[in-house]
Write a protein that holds these residues in place. Structure first.
Motif, mmCIF file in Angstrom:
data_model
loop_
_atom_site.group_PDB
_atom_site.id
_atom_site.type_symbol
_atom_site.label_atom_id
_atom_site.label_comp_id
_atom_site.label_asym_id
_atom_site.label_seq_id
_atom_site.Cartn_x
_atom_site.Cartn_y
_atom_site.Cartn_z
ATOM 1 N N THR A 76 15.731 6.346 7.304
ATOM 2 C CA THR A 76 14.749 5.951 8.307
ATOM 3 C C THR A 76 15.139 6.538 9.654
ATOM 4 O OG1 THR A 76 15.952 3.927 8.906
ATOM 5 C CG2 THR A 76 14.330 3.760 7.132
ATOM 6 N N ALA A 84 9.080 5.447 0.569
ATOM 7 C CA ALA A 84 8.097 4.880 -0.360
ATOM 8 C C ALA A 84 8.758 3.846 -1.264
ATOM 9 C CB ALA A 84 7.474 5.989 -1.205
ATOM 10 N N LEU A 85 7.985 2.848 -1.673
ATOM 11 C CA LEU A 85 8.425 1.852 -2.641
ATOM 12 C C LEU A 85 7.531 1.933 -3.868
ATOM 13 C CD1 LEU A 85 9.137 -1.411 -0.583
ATOM 14 C CD2 LEU A 85 10.807 0.081 -1.693
ATOM 15 N N ALA A 95 8.487 -5.564 -3.640
ATOM 16 C CA ALA A 95 8.040 -4.483 -2.762
ATOM 17 C C ALA A 95 7.084 -4.996 -1.691
ATOM 18 C CB ALA A 95 7.372 -3.382 -3.586
ATOM 19 N N THR A 99 7.869 -5.231 2.338
ATOM 20 C CA THR A 99 6.988 -4.543 3.279
ATOM 21 C C THR A 99 6.409 -5.499 4.310
ATOM 22 O OG1 THR A 99 6.422 -2.944 1.552
ATOM 23 C CG2 THR A 99 4.961 -3.046 3.456
ATOM 24 N N ILE A 106 8.331 1.317 5.661
ATOM 25 C CA ILE A 106 7.620 1.782 4.467
ATOM 26 C C ILE A 106 6.406 2.629 4.868
ATOM 27 C CG2 ILE A 106 6.544 1.095 2.295
ATOM 28 C CD1 ILE A 106 9.505 0.280 2.679
ATOM 29 N N MET A 109 3.311 2.995 -0.829
ATOM 30 C CA MET A 109 3.703 2.027 -1.858
ATOM 31 C C MET A 109 2.786 2.138 -3.073
ATOM 32 S SD MET A 109 4.708 -1.980 -1.558
ATOM 33 C CE MET A 109 3.335 -2.384 -0.492
#
Length: 297
Positions: A76, A84-85, A95, A99, A106, A109
């Motif tokens: 980050t 991305a998740l 997730a 978020t 994020i 997703m």
């Protein structure tokens, strides 16, 4: 892998070891150029079980933060954006919860048969013994958990008797996947026989993880969709056609209603692939094709 490569964390389901989701992970790395750290959720696979910590959203948030902060490359930062998740089943609930708590981290997703807003758990998961396991003999709780998880509680794998978690058929022994042959029954049996903390983690997750009634958290995520250039602009959700655990006709419809209430229905992309709740493994190539299309790659 270069530090400017897009990054993806995959979060698996209740009792799945990280290798059980390896097909999607390796395809994602090879085809989509996404860096995916393969870590077991605590209490699964080779990961220790934190016996004195509640397996709730906070614990799983901590594990994600641990994964990105222990990496040798930056995940980050102002110049890097977010990551991305990809959440599968329980991982979908984690997730969305993560978020909601850390939206600035994020930027994309994908949810696969996600838990989180389930109204009721399926089948044997409702057994009172799992909620009040502290009042029952440990050997009996372990036996009931093993039967629900689909392993032979006597410690000898018998392929014909094995079922996947939540009563879903697992691929047969040495199932041919995109990453080679994976012996799913043997992996589940090994974990039950050798990981003394796995039953504890499974029970604690069952009772405390963000699996049911997480509507308020999901509403927070939906409200922020498209709110900034760096955040999530749209959500991809993939269901299995024959999934009786996370059913599209129930969960998918409720998700659509949540998005519609906030005037953001166009930001929800729902798709379907063949298979039951194990579709991310058996239909890994199809899942990755949908993800690539969603990312326009």
């Amino acid at each position: 892998m270069p530090s400017d490569t897009d990054k993806l964390i995959e979060i698996a389901r209740y009792a799945t070891q990280a290798i059980g989701a390896a097909a999607i992970g390796l395809i994602a790395i090879n085809q989509l150029r996404k860096l995916l750290p393969s870590r077991h959720l605590w209490g699964r696979g080779y990961s220790s079980s934190p016996l004195h910590a509640t397996h709730n959203a906070h614990l799983f948030h901590l594990q994600i933060l641990y994964a990105i902060t222990s990496s040798s490359i930056p995940w980050t930062g102002k110049s890097l954006g977010g990551f991305a998740l990809l959440g599968f089943s329980l991982g979908g609930g984690i997730a969305m919860s993560f978020t909601a708590a850390f939206p600035e981290l994020i930027d994309s997703m994908i949810l696969l048969g996600p838990a989180g807003i389930l109204r009721i758990l399926p089948g044997d998961y409702l057994a009172p013994i799992f909620k009040y396991h502290a009042f029952a003999p440990a050997w009996y709780v372990r036996r009931r958990a093993g039967l629900t998880l689909g392993v032979n509680v006597n410690g000898t794998a018998q392929e014909s008797d094995l079922k996947g978690e939540m009563g879903v058929d697992v691929p047969s022994t040495k199932e041919e996947t995109s990453v080679g042959k994976l012996d799913f029954p043997a992996m589940a049996q090994w974990q039950f026989d050798n990981h003394h903390g796995c039953v504890h983690s499974w029970l604690d997750t069952l009772n405390n993880a963000p699996v049911m009634h997480q509507h308020a958290e999901w509403e927070k995520v939906i409200a922020r969709l498209g709110a900034s250039e760096s955040g999530i602009s749209k959500l991809l959700v993939i269901f299995g056609e024959d999934d009786q655990v996370v059913n599209r006709s129930e969960v998918g419809v409720e998700m659509a209603e949540m998005f519609t209430r906030q005037g953001k229905r166009e930001k929800l992309d729902i798709r379907t692939v063949p298979g039951d709740h194990g579709f991310p493994v058996t239909q890994a190539d199809a899942v990755v094709e949908h993800i690539a299309d969603f990312w326009q790659m």
